[in-house]
Design a protein around this motif. Structure first.
Motif, short mmCIF file in Angstrom:
data_model
loop_
_atom_site.label_atom_id
_atom_site.label_comp_id
_atom_site.label_asym_id
_atom_site.label_seq_id
_atom_site.Cartn_x
_atom_site.Cartn_y
_atom_site.Cartn_z
N LEU A 158 52.38 19.05 34.70
CA LEU A 158 52.35 20.30 34.08
C LEU A 158 52.20 20.29 32.61
O LEU A 158 52.97 19.51 31.80
CB LEU A 158 53.44 21.36 34.47
CG LEU A 158 53.57 21.55 35.89
CD1 LEU A 158 54.68 22.59 36.15
CD2 LEU A 158 52.22 22.08 36.49
N GLY A 159 51.16 20.73 32.01
CA GLY A 159 50.72 20.73 30.60
C GLY A 159 51.44 21.74 29.67
O GLY A 159 51.55 22.60 30.00
N HIS A 160 52.10 21.05 28.64
CA HIS A 160 52.51 22.12 27.50
C HIS A 160 53.11 23.41 27.61
O HIS A 160 52.37 24.35 27.57
CB HIS A 160 51.13 22.15 26.36
CG HIS A 160 50.00 22.59 27.06
ND1 HIS A 160 49.75 23.81 27.75
CD2 HIS A 160 48.60 22.08 26.85
CE1 HIS A 160 48.64 24.10 27.94
NE2 HIS A 160 47.70 22.94 27.23
N ILE A 161 54.24 23.21 28.39
CA ILE A 161 54.79 24.50 29.00
C ILE A 161 55.38 25.66 28.24
O ILE A 161 55.81 26.57 28.51
CB ILE A 161 55.79 24.16 30.14
CG1 ILE A 161 57.24 23.44 29.61
CG2 ILE A 161 55.13 23.12 31.28
CD1 ILE A 161 58.31 23.47 30.57
N ASP A 162 55.27 25.26 26.89
CA ASP A 162 55.77 26.51 26.26
C ASP A 162 54.53 26.53 24.97
O ASP A 162 54.82 27.07 23.85
CB ASP A 162 57.14 26.14 25.39
CG ASP A 162 57.09 25.09 24.31
OD1 ASP A 162 56.37 24.49 24.38
OD2 ASP A 162 58.21 25.22 23.73
N ALA A 163 53.33 26.17 25.39
CA ALA A 163 52.13 26.19 24.33
C ALA A 163 51.90 27.71 23.89
O ALA A 163 51.41 27.87 22.87
CB ALA A 163 51.18 25.43 24.85
N MET A 164 52.64 28.72 24.45
CA MET A 164 52.27 30.22 23.86
C MET A 164 52.51 30.26 22.68
O MET A 164 52.33 31.21 21.96
CB MET A 164 52.89 31.02 25.06
CG MET A 164 52.14 32.31 25.16
SD MET A 164 52.51 33.36 26.54
CE MET A 164 51.06 34.52 26.80
N LYS A 165 53.64 29.25 22.05
CA LYS A 165 54.20 29.42 20.89
C LYS A 165 53.37 28.84 20.19
O LYS A 165 53.55 29.11 18.69
CB LYS A 165 55.56 28.64 20.68
CG LYS A 165 55.38 27.18 20.84
CD LYS A 165 56.71 26.60 20.90
CE LYS A 165 56.62 24.97 20.60
NZ LYS A 165 57.76 24.50 21.01
N GLY A 166 52.29 28.22 20.41
CA GLY A 166 51.39 27.31 19.58
C GLY A 166 50.86 28.27 18.17
O GLY A 166 51.05 27.84 17.06
N ASN A 167 50.30 29.30 18.36
CA ASN A 167 49.82 30.40 17.34
C ASN A 167 50.63 31.52 17.07
O ASN A 167 50.32 32.35 16.38
CB ASN A 167 48.32 30.59 17.60
CG ASN A 167 47.34 29.66 17.38
OD1 ASN A 167 47.67 28.54 16.67
ND2 ASN A 167 46.08 29.44 18.16
N THR A 202 49.76 20.43 15.39
CA THR A 202 48.06 21.03 14.93
C THR A 202 48.31 22.36 14.95
O THR A 202 47.18 23.12 14.54
CB THR A 202 47.04 20.46 15.65
OG1 THR A 202 47.14 20.95 17.16
CG2 THR A 202 47.28 18.83 15.96
N LYS A 203 48.93 23.31 15.61
CA LYS A 203 49.04 24.70 15.55
C LYS A 203 50.20 25.32 14.47
O LYS A 203 50.68 24.46 14.03
CB LYS A 203 49.44 25.09 16.99
CG LYS A 203 48.53 24.48 18.08
CD LYS A 203 47.09 25.15 18.15
CE LYS A 203 46.62 24.76 19.14
NZ LYS A 203 44.93 25.35 19.21
N LEU A 204 50.08 26.46 14.81
CA LEU A 204 50.99 27.28 13.68
C LEU A 204 52.57 26.88 14.05
O LEU A 204 53.30 26.99 12.90
CB LEU A 204 50.89 28.86 13.95
CG LEU A 204 49.45 29.27 13.34
CD1 LEU A 204 49.46 30.77 13.53
CD2 LEU A 204 49.23 28.91 11.85
N SER A 205 52.93 26.80 15.20
CA SER A 205 54.24 26.60 15.73
C SER A 205 54.87 24.89 14.96
O SER A 205 55.80 24.77 14.57
CB SER A 205 54.32 26.37 16.89
OG SER A 205 53.60 25.45 17.66
N GLY A 206 53.94 24.15 14.78
CA GLY A 206 54.35 22.72 14.57
C GLY A 206 55.07 22.20 15.62
O GLY A 206 55.37 22.93 16.66
#
Length: 269
Positions: A158-167, A202-206
């Motif tokens: 399963l990919g990047h399971i908290d990626a909703m924090k990215g931006n 690479t996103k706002l979350s770092g």
């Protein structure tokens, strides 16, 4: 042993370089295994290429598989090239995706939730004007979908399971521990691995996906972990792999995994 299971290339429309560039970068960075895992086409959409800057065309899919398999043979004995793919998870189109993906000899398939309610998880505007209860509802639905993807049996990772924090870094502070724990329990029971994905930098979350807190919870639920840079340019192949391995040891993990012919292979940290 060094490996990286999450790499993209020009076919998805938002990455640089060709597949060979990523393989060569893997060799230069001392990898023994590199997985090629570009975005699936939108198999649930009638158009050949519904979103040119997000995913490859359906008409390119067989060419993608053929190219990876050809390079796998070419680099045999130098680096183990694995045929992977990153698939979106849309519950309403599960069988369409399953039918196509089962037709090819993938070493592994990464399942990623990239949207909820028809809106990209990376769209920071979706959070405007949402109250606390509405934010919790969005986060709950996100983890419900990830849990459903684990139950589907379609994926090894399963990919990047908290990626909703990215931006939207504030995503991590939305209080919804129950849905997260339920999701991790489902993942642990399913035997699916989660990736530590270093593209969050690479996103706002770092930082990485997922957070240390989620990794600590994942360990309690017996969830296997793997590594993916999610490289969209060759220079990021294997990015921060050693740092991730060190942090996993600090958390309490003793091994991580990769997949070949959809068999899980455990590697000591």
């Amino acid at each position: 042993m060094k490996f990286d299971l999450h790499t993209h290339h020009f076919r998805c429309g938002h990455a640089d370089g060709n597949i060979r560039d990523y393989i060569e970068a893997g060799i230069q960075n001392g990898l023994k295994v590199i997985g090629i895992s570009d975005h699936t086409p939108y198999f649930g959409h009638p158009e050949d290429r519904a979103f040119p800057h997000i995913a490859m065309a359906k008409s390119e899919f067989a060419n993608y598989v053929e190219e990876v398999l050809s390079l796998k043979k070419e680099y045999d004995g130098v680096i183990d090239v694995l045929l992977g793919i990153e698939s979106d998870f849309f519950p309403e189109h599960v069988e369409a995706y399953r039918q196509v993906l089962n037709s090819y000899p993938f070493d592994y398939i990464i399942g990623s939730v990239h949207s909820t309610g028809g809106v990209s998880i990376f769209n920071k505007n979706r959070w405007k004007h949402l109250g606390a209860k509405e934010q919790i509802a969005v986060k709950t639905e996100y983890y419900r979908l990830i849990g459903e993807s684990a139950r589907s049996g379609m994926f090894q990772i399963l990919g990047h399971i908290d990626a909703m924090k990215g931006n939207y870094p504030g995503f991590s502070d939305i209080p919804a521990p129950g849905p997260l724990d339920e999701c991790l329990k489902i993942i642990g029971d399913s035997g699916v691995a989660i990736e530590i994905n270093t593209s969050g930098k690479t996103k706002l979350s770092g930082g990485w996906y997922p957070s240390d807190d989620i990794l600590e919870r994942a360990l309690r639920y017996g969830v296997p972990v793997t590594f993916g840079s999610d490289a969209h340019k060759p220079s990021r192949v294997g990015d921060e792999l050693e740092q991730v391995a060190a942090r996993l040891k600090e958390i309490g993990f003793t091994s991580w995994v990769y997949f070949k012919e959809q068999r899980q292979i455990e590697v000591p940290l």
